[in-house]
Write a protein that holds these residues in place. Sequence first.
Motif, PDB file in Angstrom:
ATOM      1  N   ASN A 299       0.800  70.153 -37.810  1.00  7.72           N
ATOM      2  CA  ASN A 299      -0.489  70.287 -37.435  1.00  7.72           C
ATOM      3  C   ASN A 299      -1.118  71.724 -38.296  1.00  7.72           C
ATOM      4  O   ASN A 299      -0.238  72.401 -38.693  1.00  7.72           O
TER       5      ASN A 299
ATOM      6  N   LEU B   5      -1.805  67.779 -30.997  1.00 13.90           N
ATOM      7  CA  LEU B   5      -1.286  66.741 -29.681  1.00 13.90           C
ATOM      8  C   LEU B   5      -0.091  66.025 -30.463  1.00 13.90           C
ATOM      9  O   LEU B   5      -0.234  65.886 -31.767  1.00 13.90           O
ATOM     10  N   SER B   6       0.732  65.507 -29.777  1.00 10.63           N
ATOM     11  CA  SER B   6       1.765  64.741 -30.232  1.00 10.63           C
ATOM     12  C   SER B   6       0.989  63.193 -30.476  1.00 10.63           C
ATOM     13  O   SER B   6      -0.247  62.792 -30.031  1.00 10.63           O
ATOM     14  N   PRO B   7       1.697  62.286 -31.199  1.00 12.94           N
ATOM     15  CA  PRO B   7       1.153  61.033 -31.420  1.00 12.94           C
ATOM     16  C   PRO B   7       0.670  60.353 -30.241  1.00 12.94           C
ATOM     17  O   PRO B   7      -0.447  59.720 -30.228  1.00 12.94           O
TER      18      PRO B   7
ATOM     19  N   ASP C 187       0.540  61.561 -27.069  1.00 16.58           N
ATOM     20  CA  ASP C 187      -0.858  61.797 -26.291  1.00 16.58           C
ATOM     21  C   ASP C 187      -2.016  61.688 -27.199  1.00 16.58           C
ATOM     22  O   ASP C 187      -3.218  61.434 -26.342  1.00 16.58           O
TER      23      ASP C 187
ATOM     24  N   GLN D 180      -4.211  65.234 -33.748  1.00 21.55           N
ATOM     25  CA  GLN D 180      -2.739  65.429 -34.226  1.00 21.55           C
ATOM     26  C   GLN D 180      -2.855  66.983 -34.980  1.00 21.55           C
ATOM     27  O   GLN D 180      -2.145  67.672 -34.967  1.00 21.55           O
TER      28      GLN D 180
ATOM     29  N   THR E 103      11.214  57.058 -27.806  1.00 23.46           N
ATOM     30  CA  THR E 103      12.027  58.056 -27.109  1.00 23.46           C
ATOM     31  C   THR E 103      13.130  57.785 -26.443  1.00 23.46           C
ATOM     32  O   THR E 103      14.241  58.555 -26.324  1.00 23.46           O
TER      33      THR E 103
ATOM     34  N   GLY F  76       5.567  55.077 -27.881  1.00 27.18           N
ATOM     35  CA  GLY F  76       6.100  56.410 -27.519  1.00 27.18           C
ATOM     36  C   GLY F  76       7.418  56.082 -26.421  1.00 27.18           C
ATOM     37  O   GLY F  76       8.197  56.918 -26.694  1.00 27.18           O
TER      38      GLY F  76
ATOM     39  N   GLY G 238       1.670  62.636 -37.225  1.00 29.19           N
ATOM     40  CA  GLY G 238       2.038  63.459 -36.155  1.00 29.19           C
ATOM     41  C   GLY G 238       3.369  64.253 -36.465  1.00 29.19           C
ATOM     42  O   GLY G 238       3.737  64.715 -35.518  1.00 29.19           O
ATOM     43  N   THR G 239       3.656  64.656 -37.804  1.00 25.50           N
ATOM     44  CA  THR G 239       4.824  65.479 -37.894  1.00 25.50           C
ATOM     45  C   THR G 239       4.322  67.070 -38.297  1.00 25.50           C
ATOM     46  O   THR G 239       5.145  67.830 -38.232  1.00 25.50           O
TER      47      THR G 239
ATOM     48  N   LEU H  10       3.448  55.352 -34.058  1.00 24.55           N
ATOM     49  CA  LEU H  10       3.973  56.254 -33.244  1.00 24.55           C
ATOM     50  C   LEU H  10       5.798  56.599 -33.412  1.00 24.55           C
ATOM     51  O   LEU H  10       6.349  57.383 -32.915  1.00 24.55           O
TER      52      LEU H  10
END
Length: 480
Positions: A436, A299-301, A303, A294, A165, A161, A433-434, A37
């Motif tokens: 999609n 979806l975000s990593p 989520d 993802q 963040t 996450g 996750g960068t 993440l």
Amino acid sequence: MDGASFRDQMDTRQKIIIAILMLGTLLGSLDTTIVILAFPSISQGLHADLLSTIWIILIYLLVVAVFTTQLGRLGDLYGRSRMFNTGFGVFTFGSLICGLSPAISWLIVSRGVQAFGGALMQANSGAIIADTFPPQSRGTAFGYISLGWTSGAMLGIVLGGIITTYFGWEYIFFINLPIGIVATILGFRYVKDDVRVKAPLDITGMLLLGSALTLISYAGVDFAGEGLAAASELSAVVGILAIALFLFYESRTKNPFINFSAFNNRVLKFSVMAAFFLSLGYLSVVFLITMYLQGIRALSPLDAALLLTPGYIVGSLLSPAMGRLSDRYGARVLATLGAATLILATFVYLTLGLDTPLWVVLVASGISGIGSAMFFPSNNSAVMANAPHGTYGGISGILRTVQNIGILGSFIIAITVASLSIPRDVAFEIFIGTTNLAGGVSNAFLQGIDASLWASIIIMAIAAVLSWMRGHEERQTGHS
């Protein structure tokens, strides 16, 4: 024996030991998921390209897979507790220098140090349980260790996450420091043993096996990252030859590094083989569903990971109970049903499409949690219950090694299959996750994922068959 009576029968030292082992397992698991993440933050913060950054995962898997068997054997020779406690200290130091890394190359090396400490802990934790608890309660003890693993994976998802963040990627490593320092101090005080195997260290065997696993692992990782190339092909061939040379040497040396005669025990042999195939198949599913969420569902990593947490929660809650059942009835039926349950969860994942409701993922994740709780504590307990006395460290190391090679193989399978339908660099970006996908590319990617899920089902079916083939198991009733 229920959970309350198990805790009541433990003395203070045993309770502290099981807590320390759980902490070690928790931290090792947490650092496997929390890093994923933090990938985008690490890449941006250290100004690193994607393929360089991916090595902070690969180096950890590679080091643990290569060294676990050797370090378990060292535990037999020089003390399991000494090796485990040293591993906790090395892991904590590795976490510190990871957080202080000024460049991606420094972080990769630091992750290798951290992984070496993790390998020391993994290789000897099962042997410490075998030394500390009688055979009729080891399944319950392994259930608590599995609780540490699933809890760590779940915490890594949530904390990864939050920390990246609000605090910065460095703190995903710094969070290990207070836990590691306290656990190391308590470990050297309470986790002790006087078990030693008087045999010279097989340095040649260690070097041959370590070289073989390193070369084969490098070939697989390089293939996943770059595709077929002369370097990876040569590495694979030399690695296979090194394994052949290792087996030839071990069959003729007086004090072999791995006691292959232990595998004359049918239960032990098939339990280890089942562990490898289930790790290989099951972890592939986890990686692929993460990429589906993802890449296709955007979806975000965080989520995406949260949708998979029901499996970790269910596994955490059920592992001690499943361990107790294996103590009472043996591992054959329970572990085989666990593998079958994981296959069922994969069939549910096969129903996922471009617009399938996401609650289906929650259901499949919960089913997989039940399956993993049934398989891993009971299977691990069967391995250690059937290991010859004096070889607990070596057998524990072998078990962890085959499981870690399975994890590494799962990553390679996921990336390789994904890259058959989309460019390899895009597959890596989806994994962290960068990016999609959309439109026809998503549909092609989904077909690739489905093909890989079928492959995982076949691999886990092999694990289920091997689990059943272990035969009826007679657990001893006395202390080791």
